[in-house]
Design a protein around this motif. Structure first.
Motif, PDB file in Angstrom:
ATOM      1  N   UNK A  11       0.843  -1.203   0.000  1.00 46.95           N
ATOM      2  CA  UNK A  11       0.000   0.000   0.000  1.00 46.95           C
ATOM      3  C   UNK A  11       0.877   1.252   0.000  1.00 46.95           C
ATOM      4  N   UNK A  12       1.908   1.234   0.821  1.00 42.94           N
ATOM      5  CA  UNK A  12       2.814   2.376   0.918  1.00 42.94           C
ATOM      6  C   UNK A  12       3.530   2.615  -0.406  1.00 42.94           C
ATOM      7  N   UNK A  13       3.948   1.529  -1.053  1.00 43.54           N
ATOM      8  CA  UNK A  13       4.641   1.665  -2.338  1.00 43.54           C
ATOM      9  C   UNK A  13       3.734   2.311  -3.381  1.00 43.54           C
ATOM     10  N   UNK A  14       2.460   1.920  -3.396  1.00 43.96           N
ATOM     11  CA  UNK A  14       1.523   2.509  -4.361  1.00 43.96           C
ATOM     12  C   UNK A  14       1.293   3.982  -4.047  1.00 43.96           C
ATOM     13  N   UNK A  15       1.153   4.309  -2.768  1.00 49.61           N
ATOM     14  CA  UNK A  15       0.972   5.709  -2.373  1.00 49.61           C
ATOM     15  C   UNK A  15       2.180   6.536  -2.816  1.00 49.61           C
ATOM     16  N   UNK A  16       3.360   6.006  -2.581  1.00 51.24           N
ATOM     17  CA  UNK A  16       4.583   6.709  -2.980  1.00 51.24           C
ATOM     18  C   UNK A  16       4.626   6.893  -4.504  1.00 51.24           C
ATOM     19  N   UNK A  17       4.229   5.853  -5.230  1.00 52.72           N
ATOM     20  CA  UNK A  17       4.256   5.896  -6.689  1.00 52.72           C
ATOM     21  C   UNK A  17       3.253   6.913  -7.238  1.00 52.72           C
ATOM     22  N   UNK A  18       2.060   6.969  -6.644  1.00 53.77           N
ATOM     23  CA  UNK A  18       1.000   7.815  -7.192  1.00 53.77           C
ATOM     24  C   UNK A  18       1.039   9.235  -6.677  1.00 53.77           C
ATOM     25  N   UNK A  19       1.514   9.431  -5.430  1.00 47.47           N
ATOM     26  CA  UNK A  19       1.416  10.750  -4.822  1.00 47.47           C
ATOM     27  C   UNK A  19       2.741  11.309  -4.344  1.00 47.47           C
ATOM     28  N   UNK A  62       6.967  10.766  -2.864  1.00 45.02           N
ATOM     29  CA  UNK A  62       7.618  10.297  -1.640  1.00 45.02           C
ATOM     30  C   UNK A  62       7.175  11.082  -0.420  1.00 45.02           C
ATOM     31  N   UNK A  63       6.832  12.360  -0.616  1.00 47.89           N
ATOM     32  CA  UNK A  63       6.442  13.193   0.528  1.00 47.89           C
ATOM     33  C   UNK A  63       5.171  12.690   1.198  1.00 47.89           C
ATOM     34  N   UNK A  64       4.342  11.930   0.481  1.00 48.80           N
ATOM     35  CA  UNK A  64       3.081  11.456   1.057  1.00 48.80           C
ATOM     36  C   UNK A  64       3.291  10.388   2.122  1.00 48.80           C
ATOM     37  N   UNK A  65       4.460   9.752   2.134  1.00 47.27           N
ATOM     38  CA  UNK A  65       4.711   8.673   3.105  1.00 47.27           C
ATOM     39  C   UNK A  65       6.021   8.878   3.858  1.00 47.27           C
ATOM     40  N   UNK A  66       6.602  10.078   3.785  1.00 51.33           N
ATOM     41  CA  UNK A  66       7.922  10.265   4.370  1.00 51.33           C
ATOM     42  C   UNK A  66       7.933  10.272   5.891  1.00 51.33           C
ATOM     43  N   UNK A  79      -6.301   2.900  -3.319  1.00 48.67           N
ATOM     44  CA  UNK A  79      -4.903   2.830  -3.741  1.00 48.67           C
ATOM     45  C   UNK A  79      -4.531   1.437  -4.218  1.00 48.67           C
ATOM     46  N   UNK A  80      -5.064   0.424  -3.534  1.00 45.95           N
ATOM     47  CA  UNK A  80      -4.673  -0.943  -3.855  1.00 45.95           C
ATOM     48  C   UNK A  80      -5.523  -1.551  -4.956  1.00 45.95           C
ATOM     49  N   UNK A  81      -6.362  -0.754  -5.606  1.00 46.62           N
ATOM     50  CA  UNK A  81      -7.217  -1.293  -6.657  1.00 46.62           C
ATOM     51  C   UNK A  81      -6.439  -1.599  -7.934  1.00 46.62           C
ATOM     52  N   UNK A  82      -5.213  -1.134  -8.008  1.00 50.44           N
ATOM     53  CA  UNK A  82      -4.403  -1.375  -9.200  1.00 50.44           C
ATOM     54  C   UNK A  82      -2.938  -1.415  -8.779  1.00 50.44           C
TER      55      UNK A  82
END
Length: 977
Positions: free
Chosen positions: A313-321, A323-327, A390-393
């Motif tokens: 989930x974190x990897x997808x968030x980082x990819x889509x939004x 690195x600052x979204x999960x830093x 986020x995890x839908x794809x």
């Protein structure tokens, strides 16, 4: 409704009966498409959708359906992941008009609320009405669009269920309507008619109450043994509340009944004290099983939340939004988010430290972070709350699906359950994306099933049956929150004894003897592999991500990074990615979706539009002629092309792109509307119009010309801007004193040049004041207005020309004054033109606020004294592509103490607000955010977007707005306090 002549006749009779009684009911193809889906894997096309305006209307609907034997499915926000909010006959949408909230009771302990009220809106109302003393506790991730009625139906809970439990614990009393139209009031140890003079309801209440007492008394042993064994035992009916020791609580027994027994129309819900503050302890682990083994230790510390998520989930968030979204997350492959409430942030942080000391001794925690700053806490909670979308794809584009996404066990058995479940997932070759309410033992999981091939569906069935047996072997529940629905009802006999399944059937029969309420759910279930939406659908990614062809469609290159798409396919703008999460139906937070916020109609939501396009492809394999299709035009007409959905939708659906592509296909080789040539080609006309500015300005203010313009599609009610004379434009550009070989380049877009040329020298002075030299890019147009009016070939040519001129072999930042132009170059350039040059130019582009934010991070501070108050209207395109944080950070660093943010679209959105047919909607959208912000009385109004500035001049003629560059200009006298 059954198919065939008899079903058609019943449908016609029902529609006639309801319309004769003044009830809104819709059987238009577009409407049926919108309601054929929820957030599950299933598709069931209804015969009609009803929108009752009152409880009286609900009674009329159910009486008519009972008389004709027509099944009924109740629907709230339509966010069900189990398929329990869709049905094949009449769907009743309770979210449109049953939205009243009563006053808090004397002790601020409870409130009566209609079934259609949104949970988040109820919480805001309660907190405001109580002065922040109390709140409404259940907070599922969908709380910004989930309704009270739907949440009672599913027995929802949320992130804080370890402290507050499920909806069952908060429902004190309910008003309901039975299948035959009786209006009843239910609670602990009572079930009676709302109106003592209503003889039908009085008799029905007496009959039901006696039957419920008898059912409980005859089945004491199984009710005590099989029900209520773990915190999240949501599957089946909650009949343990009918036991004598539980006070025969009818309202609680109906929680989780999924609309199969009666329709809850109002509820009295309990309130809880609101924590003064909270701290968040984020824990990093080597794997999910390790994190689950610490849950019991954490529970002993009595936190208010224990939420789990894995690295995928974190990897997808980082990819889509980014690195600052999960830093703020610690290091690890799995994470727990543990929240502590307290009277002060110091006390809450101390609770985090005490727990951390215990967990460190156990040796499983790899890293941690204690987060006390509210904005950082909110950012981390968003990672968890957006988990389903986020995890839908997967990152590689392969779609994932719910199915086995809601199982639950006792918290102390969670690690052992996962230790067997995850190998089962691997055995079937699936990839799991996991998150959940670990403190309650509830696991949410999306898997990359193949649901479009016979072999894939067989694998899905086999896996689901094995997973059901596994969770039951661990003493768990098939459903821990989302209900059984179509996804799990068939499997209840795996979890419960035949006797208990029979008791469930008897309970349902007491309430609904004809079986018309949400048939096939919980009792007499439909097979869980039936009605799967993806079956046979030619969606991109149908077999592990490969693009699927639409038979007979000509194939052309798409405008994105996707593979080739058929011309006739409506799967443009990534609309196929919609999974029904419904964040677009939220009325607060983010910018999406402005037209839905104005109308509250599903057709105007991003989800509704996506579902229409998906359904058209399903039924015909093509788009029915694209934009010429009535369904498509009705669905997309009120789309403002604000692009907010591309950022705010967790799945990244981009309806603006879909609309642009469909309009482009439709008008190829045809005469277009006048606005496409006037507004759409405006950058082409501006050099001429600025040369004759006095004459042009007189013409735009001339009544007969405005009347003609209205007839041609340009609203006569819209205030039009004054064109700047060419001489003034040249003078302003000279004033900017651009340097050769400068550190950065300023891009002067067509609109700034023609309407706000004074911004150019102001921006140059501000940037120089920050310590860098400023040059100017060659003249070019990004083609934005061609994109928004669906003239994509023209836009592509202009973008290609722009890229060739800006790709100068350097990596100097390009600062663009108009946010929408900056967003176009950054986002559309690589998609529409492609190639290394487009990528290089896009990487260099900055909006002005982003450039200033970066300058402040380098240590610069504005030299101009800040105003005491300010209103900020962020342009939608800037929000979508660059985010809305940079302007707020700039204003905070500048020292503005009081900031009022207009957190939604202003309503103009380029050409939309200037079009005669859309003027009224434009103004209605403005009422949601920009008008209240301006009414706050704040002094400085910031509108970097030209369309936003135009809307301010429209809705508040006495107010002026400024570009951020003008506000920070060291040579400008401010005089704003």
């Amino acid at each position: 409704m059954p198919h065939g002549d008899d079903g058609d006749t019943k449908a016609e009779q029902l529609l006639a009966a309801l319309r004769a009684q003044g009830i809104e009911v819709d059987d238009a193809p577009r409407r049926l498409s919108e309601y054929s889906y929820d957030a599950s894997n299933y598709r069931v096309r209804p015969a009609a959708v009803a929108f009752p305006a009152s409880v009286k209307d609900v009674r009329k609907v159910l009486r008519a359906c009972s008389t004709l034997g027509v099944p009924v499915t109740a629907r709230g926000g339509g966010t069900s992941m189990a398929g329990n909010a869709i049905g094949g006959s009449l769907v009743i949408d309770l979210s449109r008009r049953l939205t009243s909230v009563g006053e808090l009771d004397g002790g601020k302990a409870a409130v009566w609320v209609d079934a259609g009220v949104i949970l988040g809106e109820l919480r805001s109302y309660v907190e405001k009405a109580s002065g922040g003393e109390v709140t409404f506790a259940p907070d599922p991730s969908s709380m910004t669009r989930a309704t009270i009625g739907g949440s009672i139906g599913n027995d929802a809970c949320g992130n804080h269920s370890v402290a507050y439990g499920r909806m069952t614990q908060h429902v004190q009393e309910v008003e309901l309507v039975t299948a035959d139209g009786a209006h009843l009031h239910a609670g602990r140890d009572f079930l009676r008619a709302v109106d003592a003079g209503d003889q039908q309801s009085v008799a029905r209440a007496a009959e039901l109450f006696a039957g419920l007492k008898e059912l409980a008394q005859d089945n004491l042993a199984p009710l005590r043994v099989e029900l209520g064994n773990i915190p999240r035992q949501v599957s089946g009916y909650h009949l343990g509340h009918l036991l004598p020791e539980n006070g025969l609580d009818v309202a609680a027994a109906l929680a989780g009944s999924e609309g199969t027994c009666a329709l809850v129309v109002r509820a009295k819900v309990g309130l809880v004290p609101k924590p003064r503050t909270t701290a968040l302890l984020c824990l990093g682990y080597a794997n999910t099983i390790d994190s689950a083994r610490d849950v019991t230790t954490i529970l002993a510390a009595r936190p208010s939340a224990i939420e789990g998520l894995d690295a995928s989930i974190v990897d997808i968030m980082r990819h889509r939004r980014g690195a600052a979204s999960v830093d703020s997350l610690p290091q690890g492959k799995a994470f727990l988010m543990v929240e502590f409430p307290a009277d002060s942030i110091e006390q809450a942080a101390a609770e985090c430290e005490r727990l951390l000391e215990k967990l460190t001794a156990d040796g499983r925690v790899l890293d941690h972070a204690i987060v006390t700053e509210p904005a950082e806490r909110a950012k981390l909670w968003r990672v968890r709350e957006d988990g389903a979308g986020l995890s839908s794809r997967r990152i590689d584009g392969v779609q994932t699906w719910p199915g086995w996404e809601d199982s639950a066990v006792a918290p102390e058995r969670l690690a052992d359950y996962l230790a067997e479940l995850l190998p089962l997932v691997e055995q079937y070759g699936y990839t799991a994306f996991m998150y959940g309410h670990f403190g309650a033992g509830c696991v949410h999981m999306r898997l990359d099933y193949d649901l479009r091939s016979d072999a894939g569906r067989e694998s899905f069935e086999n896996f689901t049956r094995e997973a059901a047996a596994l969770v039951v072997a661990h003493g768990g529940s098939l459903s821990g929150e989302h209900g059984d629905g179509r996804a799990r009802s068939e499997l209840l006999d795996v979890m419960y004894s035949p006797a208990m399944v029979g008791i469930f059937r008897a309970f349902k029969h007491l309430w609904d003897p004809a079986g018309i309420l949400n048939p096939g759910i919980i009792v007499d279930p439909e097979p869980f592999a039936a009605s799967l939406a993806p079956e046979g659908v030619p969606l991109p990614g149908h077999a592990r991500g490969e693009p699927a062809a639409v038979p007979g469609a000509a194939v052309v290159p798409s405008s994105g990074n996707r593979s080739l798409l058929p011309v006739a396919s409506p799967f443009v703008g990534n609309t196929h990615a919609c999974i029904g999460v419904g964040r677009c139906r939220a009325t607060t937070g983010g910018f999406m979706c402005p037209s839905y916020r104005a109308t509250k109609d599903e057709k105007d939501s991003t989800r509704g539009r996506s579902r229409v396009l998906q359904e058209l492809t399903r039924t015909k394999g093509t788009s029915h002629g694209g934009w010429s299709s009535p369904e498509v035009r009705e669905a997309l007409d009120l789309c403002l092309s604000c692009k907010a959905c591309s950022a705010d939708c967790p799945t990244g659906v981009d309806i603006a792109e879909a609309k642009s592509e469909l309009v482009d296909q439709h008008y190829r080789g045809k005469i277009r509307p006048f606005t496409h040539y006037s507004i759409g080609w405006l950058p082409r006309w501006l050099p001429l119009l600025t040369r004759i500015a006095p004459l042009a300005n007189a013409g735009t203010g001339f009544g007969p010309f405005r009347w003609v313009g209205e007839k041609l599609g340009v609203s006569a009610r819209r205030r039009l801007p004054d064109f700047a004379p060419s001489a003034r434009i040249r003078r302003r550009i000279r004033e900017a004193q651009f340097a050769d070989n400068a550190d950065i380049l300023l891009f002067i877009d067509s609109f700034t040049r023609a309407f706000r040329p004074e911004v150019v020298p102001a921006a140059a002075r501000v940037l120089r004041d920050s310590g860098i030299s400023v040059g100017c890019t060659p003249d070019a147009c990004c083609g934005l207005t061609w994109i928004s009016t669906g003239q994509r070939d023209g836009a592509r040519r202009r973008l290609a020309r722009l890229i060739s001129r800006l790709d100068d072999g350097t990596n100097r930042d390009i600062v663009v004054l108009e946010p929408s132009c900056a967003a176009t170059i950054r986002d559309e350039g690589p998609k529409m033109v492609g190639g290394a040059a487009a990528a290089r130019v896009a990487a260099r582009v900055r909006s002005f606020s982003v450039a200033i934010d970066e300058a402040i991070k380098r240590g610069w501070k504005p030299s101009v004294a800040p105003p005491q108050t300010a209103v900020l209207q962020t342009h939608c395109h800037e929000h979508a592509v660059f985010g809305s944080g940079s302007q707020k950070r700039v204003l905070k660093a500048w020292g503005v103490p009081n900031l009022v943010e207009s957190s939604s679209c202003c309503g103009v959105a380029g050409n939309f607000g200037f079009e005669a047919e859309h003027f009224d909607m434009s103004m209605k959208v403005a009422e949601h955010s920009i008008v209240p912000a301006l009414d706050s009385g704040a002094g400085l109004v910031l509108t970097d977007g030209f369309s936003c500035a135009m809307q301010v001049s429209q809705v508040a003629p006495g107010r002026t707005s400024q570009h951020l560059a003008a506000a920070l200009d060291p040579q400008s006298a401010r005089g704003v306090a």
